[in-house]
Design a protein around this motif. Structure first.
Motif, PDB file in Angstrom:
ATOM      1  N   ARG A   1      37.492  24.743  57.394  1.00 15.10           N
ATOM      2  CA  ARG A   1      36.758  25.454  58.438  1.00 15.10           C
ATOM      3  C   ARG A   1      36.016  26.617  57.802  1.00 15.10           C
ATOM      4  O   ARG A   1      36.610  27.411  57.065  1.00 15.10           O
ATOM      5  CB  ARG A   1      37.699  25.950  59.526  1.00 15.10           C
ATOM      6  CG  ARG A   1      38.355  24.807  60.298  1.00 15.10           C
ATOM      7  CD  ARG A   1      39.059  25.274  61.538  1.00 15.10           C
ATOM      8  NE  ARG A   1      39.574  24.144  62.307  1.00 15.10           N
ATOM      9  CZ  ARG A   1      40.217  24.260  63.463  1.00 15.10           C
ATOM     10  NH1 ARG A   1      40.420  25.463  63.989  1.00 15.10           N
ATOM     11  NH2 ARG A   1      40.642  23.192  64.101  1.00 15.10           N
ATOM     12  N   ASN A   2      34.724  26.680  58.088  1.00 12.50           N
ATOM     13  CA  ASN A   2      33.850  27.691  57.481  1.00 12.50           C
ATOM     14  C   ASN A   2      33.901  27.612  55.963  1.00 12.50           C
ATOM     15  O   ASN A   2      33.850  28.619  55.251  1.00 12.50           O
ATOM     16  CB  ASN A   2      34.243  29.098  57.938  1.00 12.50           C
ATOM     17  CG  ASN A   2      34.103  29.269  59.438  1.00 12.50           C
ATOM     18  OD1 ASN A   2      33.191  28.700  60.046  1.00 12.50           O
ATOM     19  ND2 ASN A   2      35.013  30.018  60.031  1.00 12.50           N
ATOM     20  N   GLY A   3      34.052  26.377  55.462  1.00  7.64           N
ATOM     21  CA  GLY A   3      34.034  26.163  54.029  1.00  7.64           C
ATOM     22  C   GLY A   3      35.342  26.484  53.335  1.00  7.64           C
ATOM     23  O   GLY A   3      35.399  26.418  52.099  1.00  7.64           O
ATOM     24  N   LYS A   4      36.412  26.838  54.062  1.00 10.38           N
ATOM     25  CA  LYS A   4      37.677  27.212  53.440  1.00 10.38           C
ATOM     26  C   LYS A   4      38.813  26.359  54.006  1.00 10.38           C
ATOM     27  O   LYS A   4      38.798  26.011  55.189  1.00 10.38           O
ATOM     28  CB  LYS A   4      37.986  28.688  53.694  1.00 10.38           C
ATOM     29  CG  LYS A   4      36.977  29.651  53.089  1.00 10.38           C
ATOM     30  CD  LYS A   4      37.392  31.080  53.386  1.00 10.38           C
ATOM     31  CE  LYS A   4      36.392  32.073  52.795  1.00 10.38           C
ATOM     32  NZ  LYS A   4      36.795  33.477  53.092  1.00 10.38           N
TER      33      LYS A   4
ATOM     34  N   THR B   1      42.030  25.753  55.863  1.00 12.51           N
ATOM     35  CA  THR B   1      42.682  26.542  56.913  1.00 12.51           C
ATOM     36  C   THR B   1      43.863  25.752  57.468  1.00 12.51           C
ATOM     37  O   THR B   1      43.750  24.556  57.731  1.00 12.51           O
ATOM     38  CB  THR B   1      41.694  26.853  58.046  1.00 12.51           C
ATOM     39  OG1 THR B   1      40.544  27.511  57.505  1.00 12.51           O
ATOM     40  CG2 THR B   1      42.343  27.758  59.089  1.00 12.51           C
TER      41      THR B   1
END
Length: 845
Positions: free
Chosen positions: A40-43, A45
């Motif tokens: 999520r959002n590139g990370k 999670t």
């Protein structure tokens, strides 16, 4: 929002979950979620999910949490990354997350070691394999959900950011069960101290740590270390050279050893130089250079660690740690046998088994009440010849003890239902006649009074009439309505009922009001026991009172049948009159194991055939004619031989070193009780017009002896409870159940008293004894007393709960069951036996 699992880039390749190693302190709570690692959002999670595996969960919404068993069942390694425990405001736990603290060689970073020393509690390796999660019992000194510390921490993995995150609620931990050290969750009294080190109140005074050592986070702590470093320098025994550079270097080594920051190290050396001046003045730059030189040779923080170890050893010697917990032993009541229902004659046996199954109660309860009902139906009309010149009436005093919720009332109503029906029929049949007789007596009494008035004025005819009426009334008893049963009545009322009912009465109930009457509820603690003592033995009752007049009953015969709570009779034996005059020893007692928690739902009711057969027996016994002298039942030769052997065995029990040496008041009447039981079962089994004409057989006598053995075990337990010998056990079991549901690791004596106020308000010594019993069983131990120094009430003593303690599923652990009960289980046994008994009694009526 992405629901598909993404590659587990942050998880260790060997990551697994050991469900069995997770502490039960956590698994018993409904605070569990599934989680998946999603991008999520590139990370990566960790997203929590509910137990259904479909809906997302929230760490601040308890309605989205699940039980441990649910998440364990639904966990799918192909879909889910793992399981998590959510910290709540309602639980006693806190969590500490140490990221990037485990080195490649498996050792902890020094800063993580510091945290572990502050918090010696359960820890486990995180899913990444490089982090550590600690769970302990305690409260963070903050109103926030938690806080994170990152300054100056050296990472174990350069690719991951190190941090110390401390949480109280509003977060969840991914749980692996891969324990690091102890597998037990402990109380952590140094938690506030660690918080103060990481997050000091005055941030302006907080120096920047140069290498992540936790002890440098406090300004006051730095000041102490400067002082200690200066003291260490002063203890050096060195001779200066030309300019004192060698002593300066040694002082710099001390500063490095005490892990002082550059500014503090320069300050310490300057303070030392003021005490022991150097031959040459050294500037701050010169001193700093010597510190740099010392860092290449001296071990940073070596002196500080040595000092800390010394402090810990000192504290440990002054305040030794409590010993490790041993395995707790659950407090249980002494086991007692189940009523030997197979020895009862039909149709009583069939009714007892069917009633126990229908109400899901112990067999002892309907057996006791059924025997009492049969005894009361024919009491005073039959006696048994127990020996040479030894006649025993066949009435019984029975008391079955069960806690609330065991359906005592339902069984009681069914047991006495035939007697109630007989009583109603007698009233309907004799009512009109008795009403006329009562009216006729009242008219005679009124006429007598009127004649006495006229005779007193000189009318001789009226005087003679008054004399005639007085003579008639003296020989004519006051007619009374038939009465077989009473419950809550005074001793005086029971005496009057005995007079009006020809010397026979059944006193029965399931609330225990009679025991309060015996104890003197209406007579200022001076209970009238005469009618109860003589009513059991069949003696003549003669009472003369000024107000109520005289009471005269030949061969009075009482039957007592009670199913009550144990609390009703607790402490009865401590009344001198109860035991000293033999009242306690006259009862047939039962304290069976409860069936609560394993009852069959919606069981089959008692069949009409079995109920009718039982009622038929009670009616047949009640129809035995009454004569001036009772009908006598003798013993057959076989029965007499068995009975003599039983008397010899009981006599040995009554010796000073015998089994019943402390219960002689009860044991002395055991053989008489056996003879009564044999006579009652003989009358039940003999379906003939004059059953007393047949002697009691050997098998019937053996059955009565078997019941006598069963009664001995129960009476020992009941009388011990009355005298307080087993009171601490019952009270300890009461507290034990409370502790098992407490959800805490410690409690105060005031907490225990508050929980059991109705039980302990007037029995504070009993509370102390119960707590001592729990201590003896290794379930709790006393904590050191708190010295507040304030005036007023002292702090209540506190107790710590053994983390290994888990209450047994069945606290009584009664293993003495019949063979049928063991093989089928209680509900199945009732059901199977009920069908057999119904077939057996077909055609009895």
């Amino acid at each position: 929002m992405a629901n598909d699992r993404q590659p587990q880039s942050s998880l260790h390749p060997d990551y697994t979950i050991d469900f069995d190693a997770i502490p039960t302190d956590l698994t018993q709570r409904k605070q569990w979620v599934l989680w998946r690692e999603e991008i999520r959002n590139g990370k990566p999670t960790k997203v929590p999910y509910q137990g259904d595996g479909k809906t997302e969960a929230k760490s601040n919404d308890p309605t989205t949490w699940s039980t441990f068993d649910d998440v364990k069942t639904t966990y799918d390694p192909k879909r889910d990354s793992g399981i998590g425990f959510v910290f709540s405001k309602d639980d006693p736990f806190f969590g500490v997350d140490l990221d990037s603290c485990i080195k490649v060689d498996g050792e902890l970073m020094p800063w993580a070691d510091d945290v572990r020393r502050y918090l010696p509690t359960y820890a486990e390796v995180s899913p990444s394999g490089t982090g550590l999660k600690l769970i302990g019992i305690g409260s963070l000194p903050t109103s926030q959900t938690g806080k994170t510390f990152t300054k100056g921490l050296e990472p174990a993995d350069p690719k991951k950011r190190p941090e110390i995150a401390m949480w109280q609620h509003g977060r969840y931990f991914a749980i692996t069960g891969n324990a690091w050290g102890t597998s037990t969750i402990y109380q952590c009294p140094r938690l506030p101290e660690l918080w103060g080190q990481l997050f000091p109140a005055k941030k302006a005074d907080q120096p920047k740590p140069s290498n992540g050592n936790l002890e440098r986070s406090s300004a006051s702590n730095n000041t102490d270390r400067v002082r200690l470093a200066v003291a260490a320098m002063c203890r050096m025994d060195m001779v200066d050279g030309n300019d004192g550079s060698r002593r300066l270097y040694a002082a710099a080594c001390r500063a490095v050893g005490w892990d002082l920051a550059d500014h503090d190290a320069v300050t310490a050396i300057q303070q030392y130089g003021a005490i022991h001046p150097f031959p040459k003045h050294w500037s701050g730059v010169d001193i700093l250079q010597r510190i740099r030189d010392a860092e290449t040779e001296a071990e940073r923080g070596a002196d500080l660690r040595e000092y800390h170890n010394w402090q810990k050893q000192k504290v440990a010697s002054e305040c030794p740690q409590p010993e490790a917990w041993s395995e707790p032993r659950t407090v249980v009541r002494p086991s007692v046998p189940v009523f030997p229902v197979d020895v009862l004659p039909d149709p009583l046996r069939s009714w007892v088994t069917a009633m126990a199954g229908a109400c899901q109660v112990p067999l002892d309860l309907p057996a006791m009440l059924g025997l009492a009902a049969c005894a009361g139906a024919c009491a005073r009309r039959v006696e048994v010849i127990a020996g040479r010149g030894w006649l025993e009436p066949i009435n019984l005093y029975v008391a079955c003890l069960l806690d609330p919720g065991n359906r005592k009332s339902a069984v009681f109503r069914s047991a006495i239902a035939p007697l109630r029906a007989i009583e109603r029929e007698l009233i309907e049949e004799a009512g009109p006649t008795i009403a006329r007789l009562q009216a006729d007596r009242r008219m005679k009494e009124a006429e007598q009074k009127e004649a006495e008035k006229k005779g007193a004025k000189g009318c001789s005819e009226s005087a003679h009439r008054a004399w005639e009426l007085a003579e008639e009334l003296a020989v004519e008893p006051m007619p009374a309505m038939p009465k077989l049963l009473v419950d809550d009545a005074t001793a005086e009322a029971i005496e009057m009922h005995l007079v009006s009912q020809g010397g026979r009465l059944i006193v029965a109930g399931c609330e225990g009001g009679l025991f309060d009457v015996m104890a003197g509820r209406y007579s200022k603690d001076a209970g009238n026991l005469d009618c109860f003592l003589k009513g059991h033995a069949g003696d003549d009752l003669r009472v003369d009172r000024v107000i109520r007049g005289s009471v005269a009953v030949d061969r009075c015969c009482l039957t007592l049948a009670y199913a009550v709570q144990p609390e009703v009779i607790r402490g009865m034996a401590q009344r001198p009159s109860f035991r000293g005059r033999g009242l306690i020893g006259r009862f047939l007692y039962a304290i069976p194991e409860t069936t609560l928690g394993r009852r069959k739902i919606n069981p089959e009711p008692v069949s009409p055939t079995i109920a009718a057969a039982y009622e038929s027996v009670v009616r047949r016994l009640a129809a035995i004619p009454e004569h001036d002298e009772p009908n006598l039942i003798g013993l057959s030769q076989d029965a007499q031989t068995l009975f003599d052997a039983w008397q010899a065995e009981v006599e040995k029990w009554l010796a000073d070193d015998g089994r019943l040496s402390e219960l002689r008041d009860w044991g002395g009447k055991l053989c008489g009780l056996t003879a009564r039981l044999a006579a009652i079962m003989h009358l039940i089994s003999q379906d003939r017009s004059e059953p007393w004409q047949m002697p009691i057989s050997g098998p019937i006598m053996q059955s009565a002896i078997d019941i006598g053995r069963w009664a001995t075990d129960h009476s020992e337990a009941v009388i011990a409870m009355m005298t307080g010998v087993s009171g601490p056990v019952d009270d300890a079991i009461y507290l034990q159940r409370w502790i098992s549901d407490l959800g805490k690791r410690e409690f105060s004596k005031r907490d225990a008293h508050q929980h059991g106020r109705s039980r302990f308000d007037s029995r504070l010594d009993a509370l102390n004894c119960a707590l001592e019993t729990l201590i003896d069983h290794g379930i709790i131990r006393a904590l050191p007393s708190e010295q507040s120094g304030n005036r007023g009430r002292p702090a209540s003593p506190k107790f710590e709960i053994n983390p290994k303690f888990r209450i047994a599923e069945n606290p009584t652990q009664n293993t003495q069951k019949t063979a049928s009960d063991r093989s089928l289980g209680i509900s199945e046994y009732f059901e199977d036996a009920s069908l057999q008994n119904e077939n057996r009694v077909q055609g009895v009526i």
